[in-house]
Structures are given as structure tokens and as C-alpha cells.
Design an enzyme around this catalytic site. Structure first.
Site, short mmCIF file in Angstrom:
data_model
loop_
_atom_site.label_atom_id
_atom_site.label_comp_id
_atom_site.label_asym_id
_atom_site.label_seq_id
_atom_site.Cartn_x
_atom_site.Cartn_y
_atom_site.Cartn_z
N ASP A 6 -25.52 -15.68 17.93
CA ASP A 6 -26.43 -14.58 17.61
C ASP A 6 -27.89 -15.03 17.57
O ASP A 6 -28.76 -14.27 17.14
CB ASP A 6 -26.03 -13.91 16.28
N ASP A 27 -29.77 -16.95 15.82
CA ASP A 27 -30.64 -17.21 14.66
C ASP A 27 -30.82 -18.71 14.45
O ASP A 27 -31.68 -19.14 13.70
CB ASP A 27 -30.13 -16.51 13.38
N ASP A 82 -27.07 -20.51 18.91
CA ASP A 82 -25.70 -20.11 18.58
C ASP A 82 -25.47 -18.67 19.08
O ASP A 82 -26.36 -18.09 19.71
CB ASP A 82 -25.42 -20.28 17.08
N SER A 123 -21.71 -15.00 14.57
CA SER A 123 -22.63 -16.12 14.64
C SER A 123 -22.11 -17.28 15.51
O SER A 123 -21.98 -17.14 16.70
CB SER A 123 -22.97 -16.58 13.23
#
Ligand code: MG
Length: 444
Positions: A240, A242, A238, A96
Site C-alpha cells: 500500500d 506507506d 510495500d 499492507s
């Protein structure tokens, strides 16, 4: 193997090839594959160690006889959307927003939600026992490759008034931060009629552009580009994708609390209902909910708590004060792509992002962290000595008429965090001090 993988608030995380090795990824996926059977999708962010860990994870899933769908480098929400519609479970190889040397594994259930703590405990049990399902040679799984992006984008387009948005021809600067959002978010925005300017848009796990966590202090380039290009806003994700954070048309970072309140307002204007957010979120969210005649439900910190509570209550919107925004009409997980598309729709009404941000009530929100080797013991004592209007949803939150202070143990580090908030800066500082004193008394 001395490092034992433990599931924190975001799955398993560790320094790649040092803590989180391919052997551990293999064992974790042998455990998952022992518990599930069916089609398991897997995808990753752009981290250098991603392919190494993904290959080991795939091996574990195939060994246990599962069919694996490899989605390649893909935003986490697109992987979750794919699982919801096409698979029985999912694995996301990502750390993440953590620094580049980290990586992680996150498991997703059949409805596309992150595993609950109970689900993770099941995996841990199998992992510790080390007794894995092993199918006969002619039953080992099949591996196919698929693209989750087209359906993910189609799903987002269905949520918004595409014609209205296209007519506005917004200009947007996108900063995917060399992460999983590269290519995906820019093409989504172009399909929505935007003129898109990209920075840090090459997928690169060394994250040369900026660190994977999109905090205000690392988004200088985005802020400057928004100003220079006269864009309507800038959006950064960020590692990833999300999470989404925004920069207004003047090049100013929009605080994530304000963002959460803005999206809350927009959701409640469309449909009255429940808004779900962690106890650490700013009171500006609660104020907006009250003004819009909605209801608020507080949860412990962590997106999985928010997502599951939203599902339970049939909430209209939810999210965290870190750019993690959950739109239930799409799916029950944080979704940076939906956030960007919804922002366009919000701006269609004619106000600029800075004007909308200014409408949100202002609070002073300050925090502090104290080292706490025995953080759980200290928290128990804090609970015992706290007086007043005490909320123990997560840690101890003391509510006052003019503010609040929250004391909670970190989920991953030997740290106790203290958050305080008030409309007056002086009062916020006093409340923070009260929290610090409470922890000191409990530690003494
Ligand atoms: Mg993330």
C-alpha cells in the site's frame, strides 16, 4: 460467522473471503457509518480481493447515509492526505505488506490519521451490538469518484527544493512491487527531474514480481537493476506504499534502522526538536539524535503510537525501523512517497547513499521469537522478575551501558518477541540469551 474481526496494530486483517468476508466488511462499514456522518473517502491497494471488499464497504457507508468518495487503487498515504484535506473520515482496503491472500480494512479519522485504539473500540461496540443507523430510501448516500494523486504529489513537491533536485537529474530504479505505488511513485520522481527505471510496475494483486513486503531477501532484482543501470539508488514500496526501503548505488540494501537514522539526521539538521520512534528501534537513532542535539521520545511498537506522539509533542520527524517514515510537515502517517522525494533532497548535498549510510553508528541487532500461548500472563511475570534499568513502554526493555534487550508480546500472534542490540556481536548474543532466560523463567 465464526471469525470475529479484531483491530490489531494495523486495523482489521484476515484471509480474504475466508476470514475477512464481504459480509464482515459491510458490517464494519455499517458500524463506521453509524458513528460518523459526512464525506467518507475510500481507496484500496491492488489485491485481487480489493474490489469485492471495497464494494461491500461502500454499501455499508451509503446505507448509513454517508457520501462516499471512491479513490480507486491509491497509496494509503495519498488516501490519508485526501481525507485530511477533503473528507470527514476514510477507509483503506489493504493488507499492507501481508501475503496476497490477505486483505484488511483500516479506518482513518478526519485529520488523516489511523483510528486510535479508542476509536476502534467504538466501532467494535457498534459492530457487536449490531444496531446500525439506517436512513430512509431517499437519504441513502451518493457515490462519486475522485483522484487523490494530483494533490498528493503537489503536497510533496511543496516540501522539497524542487529546482535543486531537478538540476541533479538523478537516476532512480523504482520497485512498486505490483502494489498501490505503481505509476504514482514513478511519475512523482519524473516530475522531480529523475530518470526513472521501473520494475514490477504493473498493478497486479497476484504480486507476480515479489511478495508485498519489501525485505532485503526479495529485492534481488532491484539490487541488480541499480547496479546494472548505474542508478543513484533504488526504492521499493510495500503493497500500500506507506513504507519505503532503499538500495544504495552499489546495489546494497540499506538497513531500515540506518535509514531511520539518516532521515533523523537530515530532519534535525534542518530543525532542532523531538524525534519519535518505538522502543524496538536501534540505538543508532538515539546516537544520531544526541549528536545533533535533538531529543528522543520512545513509544510502543506501531505506527499509530508514533504518529499520535509526534502530534502531541510537535515532533520534527518520527518513524519505525521497517521503512515506515513519518514527515509531520506533510501529514501524520507513514509516507513512502515523501520518503523517496526527501531522499533526493538529501543526496543533493553530494554524498552517495552508501557514504551517508556508512556515517551511521553500527550496531548488531538480533531477534528471536518464542511461542507463548499465554503471552500476556508471561509478560506480566517478566515484568515482575526483571531487574535493573527497566523500561515498560511496550513489554520489558532492559537498558545496559553497552546495549539493551526488549521482550514483548506480539500484537497479533501467540508469540513473544525478543530483540537485543549492542555494538559487539558477542554482547548482543548474551543480551538475547538473557531475554530468552527471562521468558523461560516467567513461563515455568
Ligand atoms: Mg503498508
Amino acid at each position: 460467522m465464526s471469525w470475529r474481526p479484531t483491530f490489531g496494530t494495523n486495523g482489521v486483517r484476515g484471509i480474504a473471503n475466508e476470514e475477512l468476508t464481504p459480509e464482515i466488511a459491510l458490517k464494519l462499514c455499517l458500524s463506521l457509518g453509524t458513528l460518523c456522518s459526512g464525506d467518507i473517502a475510500i481507496g484500496r491497494d491492488t489485491r485481487v480481493s480489493g474490489e469485492m471488499l471495497k464494494s461491500a464497504a461502500i454499501s455499508g457507508l451509503l446505507t448509513t447515509g454517508n457520501k462516499v468518495i471512491d479513490l480507486g487503487i491509491t497509496p494509503s498515504p495519498a488516501i490519508q492526505y485526501y481525507v485530511k484535506n477533503n473528507a470527514d473520515a476514510g477507509v483503506i482496503v489493504t493488507a499492507s505488506h501481508n501475503p496476497k491472500e490477505y486483505n484488511g480494512l483500516k479506518f482513518v479519522d478526519g485529520v488523516g490519521m489511523e483510528f486510535s485504539r479508542d476509536g476502534e473500540k467504538e466501532v467494535e461496540k457498534v459492530y457487536d451490538k449490531g444496531e446500525f443507523k439506517r436512513v430512509k430510501w431517499d437519504r441513502t448516500g451518493e457515490l462519486i469518484i475522485a483522484d487523490a494523486i494530483p494533490d498528493y504529489k503537489k503536497g510533496i513537491m511543496k516540501l522539497i527544493d524542487v529546482e535543486k533536485v531537478r538540476d541533479k537529474r538523478f537516476r532512480v530504479v523504482v520497485d512498486p512491487g505490483n502494489g498501490a505505488a505503481c505509476g504514482v511513485m514513478s511519475s512523482l520522481l519524473r516530475e522531480l527531474g529523475c530518470e526513472v527505471i521501473e520494475i514490477n510496475a504493473e498493478p497486479d494483486g497476484a504480486f507476480p514480481g515479489r511478495p508485498p513486503e519489501p525485505t532485503a531477501d526479495v529485492l534481488g532484482e532491484l539490487m541488480a537493476m541499480v547496479k546494472k543501470s548505474g542508478a543513484d539508488f533504488g526504492v521499493a514500496h510495500d503493497g500500500d506504499a506507506d513504507r519505503a526501503v532503499f538500495v544504495d548505488e552499489r546495489g546494497k540494501f540499506v538497513s531500515e534502522d540506518v535509514l531511520l537514522a539518516m532521515f533523523t539526521k537530515s530532519a534535525l539538521e534542518k530543525k532542532k526538536g523531538v524525534i519519535v520512534t518505538p522502543v524496538s528501534s536501534s540505538s543508532c537513532v538515539a546516537d544520531v539524535v544526541e549528536r545533533c542535539s535533538g531529543e528522543i521520545a520512545w513509544t510502543p511498537v506501531g505506527s499509530i503510537h508514533v504518529a499520535r506522539k509526534m502530534l502531541e509533542l510537535g515532533a520534527v520527524f518520527g518513524g519505525e525501523g521497517n521503512g515506515g517514515l513519518i514527515f509531520p510537515e506533510h501529514q501524520y502517517c507513514r509516507d513512502g512517497g515523501v520518503a523517496a522525494a526527501k531522499m533526493l533532497e538529501i543526496l543533493c548535498a553530494g554524498k552517495t547513499l552508501s557514504q551517508l549510510a556508512d556515517e551511521i553508528p553500527k550496531y548488531y541487532h538480533i531477534k528471536e521469537k518464542l511461542r507463548g500461548e499465554d503471552k500476556d500472563g508471561v509478560m506480566q511475570k517478566v515484568k515482575g522478575i526483571a531487574r535493573g534499568k527497566v523500561d515498560t513502554t511496550d513489554g520489558v526493555k532492559l537498558w545496559y551501558d553497552d546495549g539493551w534487550v526488549l521482550v514483548r508480546a506480539s500484537g497479533t500472534e501467540p508469540i513473544i518477541r525478543i530483540f537485543a542490540e549492542s555494538k559487539s556481536q558477542k554482547r548482543a548474543k548474551e543480551l538475547l540469551q538473557e531475554g530468552i532466560e527471562l521468558v523461560k523463567r516467567a513461563s515455568g
